[in-house]
Each structure stands twice: as structure tokens, then as C-alpha cells.
Scaffold this active site. Structure first.
Site, short mmCIF file in Angstrom:
data_model
loop_
_atom_site.label_atom_id
_atom_site.label_comp_id
_atom_site.label_asym_id
_atom_site.label_seq_id
_atom_site.Cartn_x
_atom_site.Cartn_y
_atom_site.Cartn_z
N LYS A 1 0.84 -1.20 0.00
CA LYS A 1 0.00 0.00 0.00
C LYS A 1 0.88 1.25 0.00
O LYS A 1 0.66 2.18 -0.75
CB LYS A 1 -0.92 -0.04 1.23
CG LYS A 1 -1.88 1.12 1.31
CD LYS A 1 -2.87 0.93 2.46
CE LYS A 1 -3.69 2.19 2.65
NZ LYS A 1 -4.66 2.09 3.73
N GLU B 1 10.40 -4.70 4.67
CA GLU B 1 10.51 -6.09 4.21
C GLU B 1 10.26 -6.19 2.70
O GLU B 1 11.01 -6.83 1.96
CB GLU B 1 9.49 -6.97 4.94
CG GLU B 1 9.73 -7.13 6.42
CD GLU B 1 9.01 -6.08 7.27
OE1 GLU B 1 8.75 -4.96 6.76
OE2 GLU B 1 8.72 -6.37 8.44
N GLU C 1 -4.90 -7.03 14.69
CA GLU C 1 -4.44 -5.70 14.30
C GLU C 1 -5.61 -4.71 14.37
O GLU C 1 -5.42 -3.52 14.65
CB GLU C 1 -3.82 -5.72 12.90
CG GLU C 1 -2.90 -4.53 12.64
CD GLU C 1 -2.10 -4.64 11.34
OE1 GLU C 1 -2.65 -4.33 10.27
OE2 GLU C 1 -0.92 -5.02 11.38
N GLY D 1 -5.01 -2.16 4.96
CA GLY D 1 -4.19 -3.29 4.49
C GLY D 1 -4.87 -4.63 4.74
O GLY D 1 -4.95 -5.48 3.84
N ARG D 2 -5.39 -4.83 5.95
CA ARG D 2 -5.97 -6.13 6.29
C ARG D 2 -7.35 -6.33 5.68
O ARG D 2 -7.98 -7.37 5.90
CB ARG D 2 -5.99 -6.31 7.81
CG ARG D 2 -6.64 -5.18 8.58
CD ARG D 2 -6.29 -5.25 10.05
NE ARG D 2 -6.80 -4.11 10.80
CZ ARG D 2 -6.18 -2.95 10.96
NH1 ARG D 2 -5.00 -2.76 10.39
NH2 ARG D 2 -6.69 -1.99 11.69
N LYS E 1 8.99 -0.52 14.30
CA LYS E 1 9.60 -0.12 13.01
C LYS E 1 10.60 1.00 13.26
O LYS E 1 11.72 0.98 12.72
CB LYS E 1 8.52 0.40 12.05
CG LYS E 1 7.62 -0.66 11.46
CD LYS E 1 6.69 -0.01 10.42
CE LYS E 1 5.55 -0.91 10.02
NZ LYS E 1 4.56 -0.27 9.17
N HIS F 1 -3.96 -33.36 16.92
CA HIS F 1 -2.79 -34.13 17.34
C HIS F 1 -1.69 -33.22 17.87
O HIS F 1 -0.53 -33.62 17.96
CB HIS F 1 -2.30 -34.98 16.17
CG HIS F 1 -3.31 -36.00 15.78
ND1 HIS F 1 -3.40 -37.24 16.35
CD2 HIS F 1 -4.35 -35.92 14.91
CE1 HIS F 1 -4.42 -37.90 15.84
NE2 HIS F 1 -5.02 -37.10 14.96
O1 F6P Z 1 2.04 -4.40 9.86
C1 F6P Z 1 1.70 -3.08 9.64
C2 F6P Z 1 1.19 -2.85 8.26
O2 F6P Z 1 1.04 -1.49 8.10
C3 F6P Z 1 -0.12 -3.59 7.95
O3 F6P Z 1 -1.23 -2.93 8.43
C4 F6P Z 1 -0.05 -3.69 6.48
O4 F6P Z 1 -0.96 -4.63 6.00
C5 F6P Z 1 1.40 -4.09 6.30
O5 F6P Z 1 2.09 -3.33 7.27
C6 F6P Z 1 1.97 -3.87 4.93
O6 F6P Z 1 1.96 -2.53 4.55
P1 F6P Z 1 2.18 -2.12 3.05
O7 F6P Z 1 1.09 -2.72 2.25
O8 F6P Z 1 2.13 -0.63 3.04
O9 F6P Z 1 3.52 -2.63 2.60
#
Ligand code: F6P
Length: 539
Positions: A204, A210, A349, A263-264, A508, A380
Site C-alpha cells: 500500500k 521487508e 491488528e 491493508g488487512r 519499526k 494431534h
Molecule cells: O504491519 C503493519 C502494516 O502497516 C499492515 O497494516 C499492512 O498490511 C502491512 O504493514 C503492509 O503494509 P504495506 O502494504 O504498506 O507494505
């Protein structure tokens, strides 16, 4: 009314209904015994089960009754749940801390039927046309689709693609890379050829550490494996609200979405591109239609017949009156093996908050811990604790009537296991009953009466069973939307903002501050533990 309380709605604990629920809990709730409740009311199953689009729910094995439901509905009314739901669906800026609307429901509304329909459908048409093109040309050039994203830009597609396994295009392989741990992308790239790989960089913000690290690693791998001048743009697609950053990365094909898609809650947007490539535009639209059907149910069904509302109320009842801190989800369908991970972000979240909309600390529990595994694997592993542990953990079983395979005997066994587990949790077994049984693996030297204590089960352990006819794009869409709305309901009653996620910021920021110290080994000003660990990890 306080400054940010939505539409003058009181927080749940400041209502008359809350006090009435407390009285009801003391008088009838705490000690409700499910076995007695079924004896008292032979029609309990009929009274406490509900039909929603694509999902039937048996709520009768829960520690509540019709009176509890009436008290909870009163709470919902006092908290103005219906007006708040309507505000959500109409696009009011209910995510007040970020000043944003929350309109994932608009992403699955039919053309012309929801807010912002023209924009939504223009992007939908574009990314579905792209998905169908990729499918049509499977094998040349693409054989492998790699989604690079994390959190909401990963978990939805990563959950839905295996869930829809029978619908997948067989000429393509699907991979998901999320972790900043280089082992993740290294393992995926090992088997791939750059000329046959399509990377989807899903973020987003297009700034997430990452995702950016993995995107750069993918680009370097691609450049190293292709002749100079190869058309990289054909192999990297962006899905983001930050078109500028995607362009700077060198991406020329980008599908956008909007700040009002959390995002979620984003798998319905272009973030769902890997799903669309995997199952095709028709099935993707069916998934949206299933979610929309659940949206209509949530918007229109009376509260007492409204499944997301009933589940959200049950969550409040369990968390705040029974004090249950956790809920286990057990989908009896291997396709839903990633469903619990998906729900963890959706629920924890969203509702893992400790202040209300006014910034005041809430004096009650909010999000439970949500966790689980596909059945029968969980049986199990940790079901021992669910049956005989000291904590009561409500379990949510998801049973799918029709199998996605041709092994009817195994489907029968699967469903029998699902039924047996909820039955065992509820019925339990007395020590007297255990004493009458043979236990072949028991030691002959161990006292029989004491052994019976080890082999008894307290029972009265609650569960919900959701039943789907089959796991299809449509029913999956409805199931996910059901969970989304249920999370909204409990969050609304708790008076928290279910749509921000400030809790992920601090880690972060501290990580960014630590990064230069990993090279310099400068530990000045750090707490003793972090300093000691940093030295150990960098020596
Ligand atoms: O974990 C925090 C967060 O902001 C989530 O809410 C989101 O889904 C994820 O990081 C990824 O964010 P982005 O889509 O901006 O890379």
C-alpha cells in the site's frame, strides 16, 4: 457525549445494558452448563442457529441462551450499532485517527451500487483483464507468479490461493515472499527462471522495509539472470497507492487502490491480483459477489438474525463477562490452512487496542488471541489443552460439507472428526464414566481411581460450528466478509478504532534506529539487555 464518540454512542461499559448483563452473568451466565441447557430446551439447536449467505452457523454449543442474546442486543442498541454500521457502509470517516473512510465493502459492490463505483470498477476491470491475459499466455513467458508483500499485502492472497486450489490455473505456479529474512526469497528464487517469472510488488505504501528489501533482491536476481537490455518492466508489476514510488523503482504497470482500503481489508482490491491470476476474473468476481451478499446481510438482517452481529456480541460476552482471552479457529478443510494466520491480522491488528476513540484507557479486555490450525492436524497437537487444560478456550469449527477431492471416505472421516471434537468439548466425561472403561495404554500399576481422574474431561467447553456447503470463490468471499463485520461489531461496542494500527509503528522506528548500530556496534544509551544482545549478535 465525548469528543470522538461516534454519533454520541456510549462506550459499552457506560450503558445500562452493560450493568444488566453483569447481573445476568452472575445469575445465569457464569454457571450455565451446556449439557443441562440442551436438556432444558430440546429445540436449542434450532433456537440458536442462524443462516446467512453461504454460511450456516450453529451457535448452540456456546455458553449463552436466548436471554443472554436479548441482553446483548440491548447493549448493541444502546451503543447505536446499527447507525455505526450504516456510517461504515456509507463511507463516513470512521477511522478518525487517520481521518479516513473505511470502504472495503465498496470494492465488492456491483457496478453502480456502491460508493465510488466508477473508480472501483475501472481498476477492477483493468487488473482482472491483466490477470486473464497472464493466464492466457501461461507458459510463455510466465510460468511462475511471485507476490512480494507483507501483512495485508500478503496474507489475503496467501490464504485464498490454496483455499481455491480446485480453481487454480494448472499452467502457473504461485509463490509468496514476505519475510525480510533472506531465506524466504532465496528459497523461492532457487527454482525459478527470470524469463518466466512475474513479480507482483504489493505494498500500500511502497515503503515497507521487508517488501522493499525483497523487491530489490528480486530485481537484482532478475538483472543478473537476464541479458543486458531485457525488458524488466514486463516482469515487475506494482500494486500500491504510492504510484510515484513504484515508478521510481522502475515499474511501469501499476494497479492502484485508495487510502480508504485498510491493508488487512485489501484482498478485494488490486492486492487480490495473485488470486485473480490464479483463479481467473470470473471466479474473482464470484468471490466479490459472495462478500457482497454477506455485506447485504450485515446491512439488512435484523440484529437477532444477523450473523456477524451475533458473533461480535458473542465475542464481547466471552471476552468481557466470561473473561476468555483467546479463541481457537479450526477449519476442517486443508485449503483453509492459512485462514488462522489471516484472521490473526484481521482481528488482532484491528481490535488489539487499549484506548477508546477519546484516547482513554479502556477498563476491559479487547481483542482475544486468535490462533489455530486446519483440522485434523490441531487435534494431534494442542487439542489436549482445549479438552483438559485449565483455560476455557472457545473454538470455532468450520466444516465444509462437500469435499474438494475424490476421496469420499476421507471426507466422511474429516467431518466426523469435526463433529466429535465439538461434542467432546461440550460433553466431557466424568471420572465415574472413565473408571468403567478399559484404557489399554494405562500402566497396570497405576491406581484405577486416580487414573480415572486423569482420563476425565470437564466438558462444558464452548464452540461454534460454521458450515459451508462447499469451499468456492463465492463462499470464501462470504466467509471472509463475515469475519470482517464481526470484528467491526465487537470493536464498535468496545468504542475503539478498529481501523488504525499505531501499535506496529514503535518497533519499526526502533529497528531503523538500531540498523546503523548493527554496523558501528555503538551501544551507548541502550538498555542493558538490548546492548548485550546487539554485541552478541554482531561479534
Ligand atoms: O504491519 C503493519 C502494516 O502497516 C499492515 O497494516 C499492512 O498490511 C502491512 O504493514 C503492509 O503494509 P504495506 O502494504 O504498506 O507494505
Amino acid at each position: 457525549m465525548t469528543a470522538n464518540s461516534p454519533m454520541g454512542a456510549p462506550r459499552c461499559d457506560r450503558t445500562a445494558a452493560w450493568s444488566a448483563l453483569q447481573g445476568h452473568f452472575e445469575a445465569h451466565g457464569r454457571d450455565l452448563d451446556l449439557r443441562e441447557a440442551f436438556t432444558r430446551d430440546p429445540a436449542r439447536f434450532a433456537h440458536l442457529s442462524l443462516e446467512a449467505p453461504e454460511v450456516f452457523a450453529d451457535l448452540s454449543k456456546n455458553r449463552w441462551d436466548l436471554a443472554t442474546q436479548r441482553f446483548l442486543l440491548e447493549l448493541a442498541r444502546e451503543c447505536r450499532l446499527e447507525a455505526r454500521r450504516d456510517a461504515l457502509l456509507a463511507g463516513a470517516r470512521i477511522n478518525a485517527t487517520e481521518g479516513r473512510a473505511v470502504l472495503h465493502t465498496a470494492l465488492r459492490a456491483p457496478r453502480g451500487a456502491g460508493p465510488l463505483s466508477d473508480e472501483v470498477h475501472a481498476v477492477l476491470d483493468a487488473f482482472l483483464a491483466f490477470a486473464d491475459q497472464v493466464r492466457a499466455s501461461a507458459g510463455a513467458p510466465y510460468t511462475d507468479i511471485v507476490n512480494i508483500g507483507i501483512g495485508g499485502s500478503d496474507l489475503g492472497p496467501q490464504m485464498a490461493v490454496p483455499a481455491l486450489e480446485p480453481y487454480l490455473h494448472r499452467g502457473l505456479r504461485y509463490h509468496f515472499v514476505s519475510n525480510v529474512d533472506g531465506s524466504d526469497i532465496t528459497a523461492v528464487l532457487r527454482g525459478l527462471k527470470p524469463q518466466h517469472t512475474l513479480f507482483i510488488i504489493a505494498s500500500k505504501t511502497f515503503t515497507t522495509q521487508e517488501t522493499m528489501a525483497n523487491a530489490h533482491a528480486a530485481r537484482a536476481w532478475f538483472d543478473a539472470g537476464m541479458p543486458a537490455g531485457a525488458d524488466r518492466a514486463k516482469h515487475f508489476i506494482g500494486v500500491t497507492t504510492n504510484l510515484k514510488a513504484a515508478a521510481e523503482f522502475g515499474i511501469t504497470t501499476t494497479f492502484g487502490f485508495w487510502d480508504w482500503v485498510g491493508g488487512r481489508y485489501s484482498l478485494w482490491s488490486a492486492i487480490g491480483l495473485p488470486i485473480a491470476i490464479a483463479v481467473g476474473s470470473e471466479h474473482f468476481r464470484a468471490m466479490l459477489a459472495g462478500a457482497h451478499a454477506m455485506d447485504r446481510h450485515f446491512a439488512e438482517a435484523p440484529l437477532e438474525k444477523n450473523l456477524p452481529v451475533q458473533l461480535g456480541l458473542l465475542d464481547v460476552w466471552y471476552r468481557n463477562f466470561h473473561g476468555f482471552g483467546s479463541r481457537s479457529v479450526a477449519p476442517y478443510h486443508q485449503g483453509l490452512k492459512r485462514f488462522a494466520a489471516y484472521l490473526q491480522q484481521l482481528e488482532m491488528e484491528s481490535n488489539g487496542k487499549c484506548v477508546d476513540m477519546d484516547g482513554q484507557a479502556v477498563p476491559f479486555g479487547t481483542s482475544p488471541v486468535v490462533w489455530g490450525e486446519a483440522g485434523t492436524n490441531g487435534q494431534h497437537a494442542y487439542f489436549q489443552m482445549l479438552h483438559q487444560g485449565t483455560d476455557v478456550i472457545p473454538v470455532e469449527f468450520i466444516a465444509v460439507k462437500r469435499a474438494a477431492h475424490d476421496l469420499p471416505d476421507q471426507q466422511t472421516k474429516l467431518l466426523a472428526n469435526c463433529l466429535a471434537q465439538s461434542q467432546a468439548l461440550m460433553l466431557g466425561k466424568t471420572a465415574a464414566a472413565a473408571a468403567t472403561e478399559m484404557a489399554p495404554t494405562a500402566s497396570p500399576d497405576f491406581d484405577r481411581a486416580r487414573l480415572a481422574q486423569h482420563r476425565s474431561f470437564p466438558g462444558n467447553r464452548p464452540s461454534t460450528t460454521l458450515v459451508l456447503e462447499a469451499l468456492t470463490p463465492r463462499s470464501l468471499g462470504a466467509l471472509i466478509a463475515l469475519y470482517e463485520h464481526r470484528v467491526f461489531v465487537s470493536g464498535a461496542l468496545w468504542g475503539i478504532n478498529s481501523f488504525d494500527q499505531w501499535g506496529v509503528e514503535l518497533g519499526k522506528a526502533l529497528c531503523n534506529a538500531l540498523l546503523p548500530r548493527m554496523d558501528s556496534r555503538d551501544v551507548s544509551g541502550l538498555d542493558g539487555s538490548t546492548a548485550g544482545l546487539l554485541q552478541r549478535l554482531t561479534s
